[in-house]
Design a protein around this motif. Structure first.
Motif, PDB file in Angstrom:
ATOM      1  N   GLN A   5       0.838  -1.184   0.000  1.00 59.89           N
ATOM      2  CA  GLN A   5       0.000   0.000   0.000  1.00 59.89           C
ATOM      3  C   GLN A   5       0.881   1.246   0.000  1.00 59.89           C
ATOM      4  OE1 GLN A   5      -3.235  -0.369  -0.148  1.00 59.89           O
ATOM      5  NE2 GLN A   5      -4.014   1.701   0.170  1.00 59.89           N
ATOM      6  N   VAL A   6       0.511   2.197  -0.818  1.00 62.03           N
ATOM      7  CA  VAL A   6       1.243   3.463  -0.919  1.00 62.03           C
ATOM      8  C   VAL A   6       0.268   4.593  -0.664  1.00 62.03           C
ATOM      9  CG1 VAL A   6       2.533   4.993  -2.440  1.00 62.03           C
ATOM     10  CG2 VAL A   6       2.898   2.517  -2.569  1.00 62.03           C
ATOM     11  N   ARG A   7       0.676   5.515   0.176  1.00 62.46           N
ATOM     12  CA  ARG A   7      -0.141   6.702   0.422  1.00 62.46           C
ATOM     13  C   ARG A   7       0.574   7.902  -0.162  1.00 62.46           C
ATOM     14  NH1 ARG A   7      -2.644   8.940   6.182  1.00 62.46           N
ATOM     15  NH2 ARG A   7      -3.606  10.820   5.302  1.00 62.46           N
ATOM     16  N   LEU A   8      -0.159   8.702  -0.928  1.00 58.71           N
ATOM     17  CA  LEU A   8       0.405   9.882  -1.580  1.00 58.71           C
ATOM     18  C   LEU A   8      -0.353  11.123  -1.133  1.00 58.71           C
ATOM     19  CD1 LEU A   8       0.676   8.429  -5.204  1.00 58.71           C
ATOM     20  CD2 LEU A   8       2.474   8.540  -3.482  1.00 58.71           C
ATOM     21  N   THR A   9       0.377  12.157  -0.789  1.00 53.90           N
ATOM     22  CA  THR A   9      -0.243  13.398  -0.330  1.00 53.90           C
ATOM     23  C   THR A   9       0.378  14.576  -1.045  1.00 53.90           C
ATOM     24  OG1 THR A   9      -0.565  12.411   1.874  1.00 53.90           O
ATOM     25  CG2 THR A   9      -0.809  14.800   1.684  1.00 53.90           C
ATOM     26  N   GLU A  10      -0.449  15.284  -1.824  1.00 48.11           N
ATOM     27  CA  GLU A  10       0.029  16.453  -2.554  1.00 48.11           C
ATOM     28  C   GLU A  10      -0.103  17.715  -1.702  1.00 48.11           C
ATOM     29  OE1 GLU A  10      -2.284  13.960  -5.702  1.00 48.11           O
ATOM     30  OE2 GLU A  10      -2.577  14.619  -3.633  1.00 48.11           O
ATOM     31  N   SER A  11       0.722  18.679  -2.016  1.00 44.84           N
ATOM     32  CA  SER A  11       0.635  19.992  -1.385  1.00 44.84           C
ATOM     33  C   SER A  11       1.208  21.022  -2.339  1.00 44.84           C
ATOM     34  CB  SER A  11       1.390  20.002  -0.055  1.00 44.84           C
ATOM     35  OG  SER A  11       2.758  19.720  -0.256  1.00 44.84           O
ATOM     36  N   GLY A  12       0.957  22.294  -2.030  1.00 43.20           N
ATOM     37  CA  GLY A  12       1.570  23.364  -2.797  1.00 43.20           C
ATOM     38  C   GLY A  12       0.665  24.053  -3.797  1.00 43.20           C
ATOM     39  N   GLY A  13      -0.545  23.574  -3.936  1.00 45.99           N
ATOM     40  CA  GLY A  13      -1.455  24.232  -4.862  1.00 45.99           C
ATOM     41  C   GLY A  13      -1.872  25.602  -4.355  1.00 45.99           C
ATOM     42  N   GLY A  14      -2.535  26.355  -5.231  1.00 44.46           N
ATOM     43  CA  GLY A  14      -2.994  27.673  -4.817  1.00 44.46           C
ATOM     44  C   GLY A  14      -3.413  28.506  -5.997  1.00 44.46           C
ATOM     45  N   SER A  27       4.288  19.538  -4.386  1.00 45.21           N
ATOM     46  CA  SER A  27       5.031  18.433  -3.786  1.00 45.21           C
ATOM     47  C   SER A  27       4.101  17.262  -3.551  1.00 45.21           C
ATOM     48  CB  SER A  27       5.657  18.871  -2.465  1.00 45.21           C
ATOM     49  OG  SER A  27       6.597  19.911  -2.668  1.00 45.21           O
ATOM     50  N   CYS A  28       4.682  16.093  -3.561  1.00 43.07           N
ATOM     51  CA  CYS A  28       3.932  14.871  -3.287  1.00 43.07           C
ATOM     52  C   CYS A  28       4.777  14.026  -2.350  1.00 43.07           C
ATOM     53  CB  CYS A  28       3.632  14.137  -4.582  1.00 43.07           C
ATOM     54  SG  CYS A  28       2.854  12.523  -4.378  1.00 43.07           S
ATOM     55  N   ALA A  29       4.242  13.765  -1.189  1.00 42.71           N
ATOM     56  CA  ALA A  29       4.940  12.938  -0.206  1.00 42.71           C
ATOM     57  C   ALA A  29       4.376  11.531  -0.242  1.00 42.71           C
ATOM     58  CB  ALA A  29       4.780  13.541   1.184  1.00 42.71           C
ATOM     59  N   ALA A  30       5.249  10.552  -0.256  1.00 42.97           N
ATOM     60  CA  ALA A  30       4.827   9.153  -0.338  1.00 42.97           C
ATOM     61  C   ALA A  30       5.199   8.400   0.928  1.00 42.97           C
ATOM     62  CB  ALA A  30       5.471   8.475  -1.545  1.00 42.97           C
ATOM     63  N   SER A  31       4.384   7.449   1.265  1.00 43.79           N
ATOM     64  CA  SER A  31       4.683   6.587   2.401  1.00 43.79           C
ATOM     65  C   SER A  31       4.123   5.201   2.134  1.00 43.79           C
ATOM     66  CB  SER A  31       4.073   7.142   3.690  1.00 43.79           C
ATOM     67  OG  SER A  31       2.669   7.195   3.605  1.00 43.79           O
ATOM     68  N   GLY A  32       4.681   4.236   2.814  1.00 43.86           N
ATOM     69  CA  GLY A  32       4.132   2.894   2.755  1.00 43.86           C
ATOM     70  C   GLY A  32       4.998   1.861   2.064  1.00 43.86           C
ATOM     71  N   ARG A  33       5.778   2.277   1.089  1.00 46.96           N
ATOM     72  CA  ARG A  33       6.662   1.341   0.403  1.00 46.96           C
ATOM     73  C   ARG A  33       7.939   2.061   0.040  1.00 46.96           C
ATOM     74  NH1 ARG A  33       3.390  -2.008  -4.139  1.00 46.96           N
ATOM     75  NH2 ARG A  33       5.520  -2.610  -4.640  1.00 46.96           N
ATOM     76  N   THR A  34       8.902   1.310  -0.447  1.00 43.12           N
ATOM     77  CA  THR A  34      10.182   1.904  -0.815  1.00 43.12           C
ATOM     78  C   THR A  34       9.997   2.839  -1.998  1.00 43.12           C
ATOM     79  OG1 THR A  34      11.316  -0.094  -0.068  1.00 43.12           O
ATOM     80  CG2 THR A  34      12.552   1.454  -1.463  1.00 43.12           C
ATOM     81  N   PHE A  35      10.124   4.125  -1.731  1.00 48.24           N
ATOM     82  CA  PHE A  35       9.814   5.139  -2.734  1.00 48.24           C
ATOM     83  C   PHE A  35      10.663   4.989  -3.981  1.00 48.24           C
ATOM     84  CE2 PHE A  35       8.013   8.939  -4.193  1.00 48.24           C
ATOM     85  CZ  PHE A  35       8.994   9.817  -4.612  1.00 48.24           C
ATOM     86  N   SER A  36      11.902   4.634  -3.827  1.00 52.70           N
ATOM     87  CA  SER A  36      12.805   4.550  -4.974  1.00 52.70           C
ATOM     88  C   SER A  36      12.504   3.366  -5.890  1.00 52.70           C
ATOM     89  CB  SER A  36      14.251   4.471  -4.502  1.00 52.70           C
ATOM     90  OG  SER A  36      14.434   3.338  -3.680  1.00 52.70           O
ATOM     91  N   SER A  37      11.549   2.544  -5.527  1.00 51.21           N
ATOM     92  CA  SER A  37      11.225   1.375  -6.336  1.00 51.21           C
ATOM     93  C   SER A  37      10.121   1.636  -7.349  1.00 51.21           C
ATOM     94  CB  SER A  37      10.810   0.204  -5.438  1.00 51.21           C
ATOM     95  OG  SER A  37       9.566   0.460  -4.806  1.00 51.21           O
ATOM     96  N   PHE A  38       9.541   2.821  -7.365  1.00 50.50           N
ATOM     97  CA  PHE A  38       8.497   3.074  -8.342  1.00 50.50           C
ATOM     98  C   PHE A  38       8.622   4.458  -8.970  1.00 50.50           C
ATOM     99  CE2 PHE A  38       6.747   3.157  -3.991  1.00 50.50           C
ATOM    100  CZ  PHE A  38       6.386   4.482  -3.839  1.00 50.50           C
ATOM    101  N   ALA A  39       8.171   4.500 -10.224  1.00 46.04           N
ATOM    102  CA  ALA A  39       8.135   5.754 -10.956  1.00 46.04           C
ATOM    103  C   ALA A  39       6.950   6.585 -10.468  1.00 46.04           C
ATOM    104  CB  ALA A  39       8.009   5.491 -12.450  1.00 46.04           C
ATOM    105  N   MET A  40       7.026   7.886 -10.722  1.00 46.12           N
ATOM    106  CA  MET A  40       5.984   8.803 -10.264  1.00 46.12           C
ATOM    107  C   MET A  40       5.501   9.670 -11.413  1.00 46.12           C
ATOM    108  SD  MET A  40       5.483   8.266  -7.046  1.00 46.12           S
ATOM    109  CE  MET A  40       4.532   9.732  -6.667  1.00 46.12           C
TER     110      MET A  40
END
Length: 125
Positions: free
Chosen positions: A1-10, A21-34
């Protein structure tokens, strides 16, 4: 499971810049493209750009080339979308997405299996 949270809009005037910005959690971030996508009211979600696992390769839609850049910090589990020379037609909800199955950094939303909740970008003329 991967959780993604965007910020910085306006809200920004035409010609201005925003950095998402997009912060990811839950799995090894460097293992997937974004990827980054956007959806304007009444329109389908469209590809903006994407970055490979390592960050060494980026891919952009024609509308973003020359104005937007994507970078990632695998140590901080974040990806950024720098948007310059913004236009009113860039107004949309922007989403980050993770392609965890392979190092896919193309435009097909079907290849991305996790999505953030989106952040609103509004560009005024």
């Amino acid at each position: 499971q991967v959780r993604l949270t965007e910020s910085g809009g306006g809200l920004v005037q035409a010609g201005g810049s925003l950095r998402l910005s997009c912060a990811a959690s839950g799995r090894t971030f460097s293992s997937f493209a974004m990827g980054w996508f956007r959806q304007a009211p009444g329109k389908e979600r469209e590809f903006v750009g994407a970055i490979s696992r390592s960050g060494g390769v980026t891919n952009f839609a024609g509308s973003a080339k020359g104005r937007f850049t994507i970078s990632r910090d695998n140590a901080k589990n974040t990806v950024h979308l720098q948007m310059d020379s913004l236009k009113p037609e860039d107004t949309a909800v922007y989403y980050c997405a993770a392609a965890t199955g392979s190092n896919y950094y193309g435009p097909s939303p079907r290849e991305y299996d996790y999505w953030g909740q989106g952040t609103q970008v509004t560009v005024t003329s």
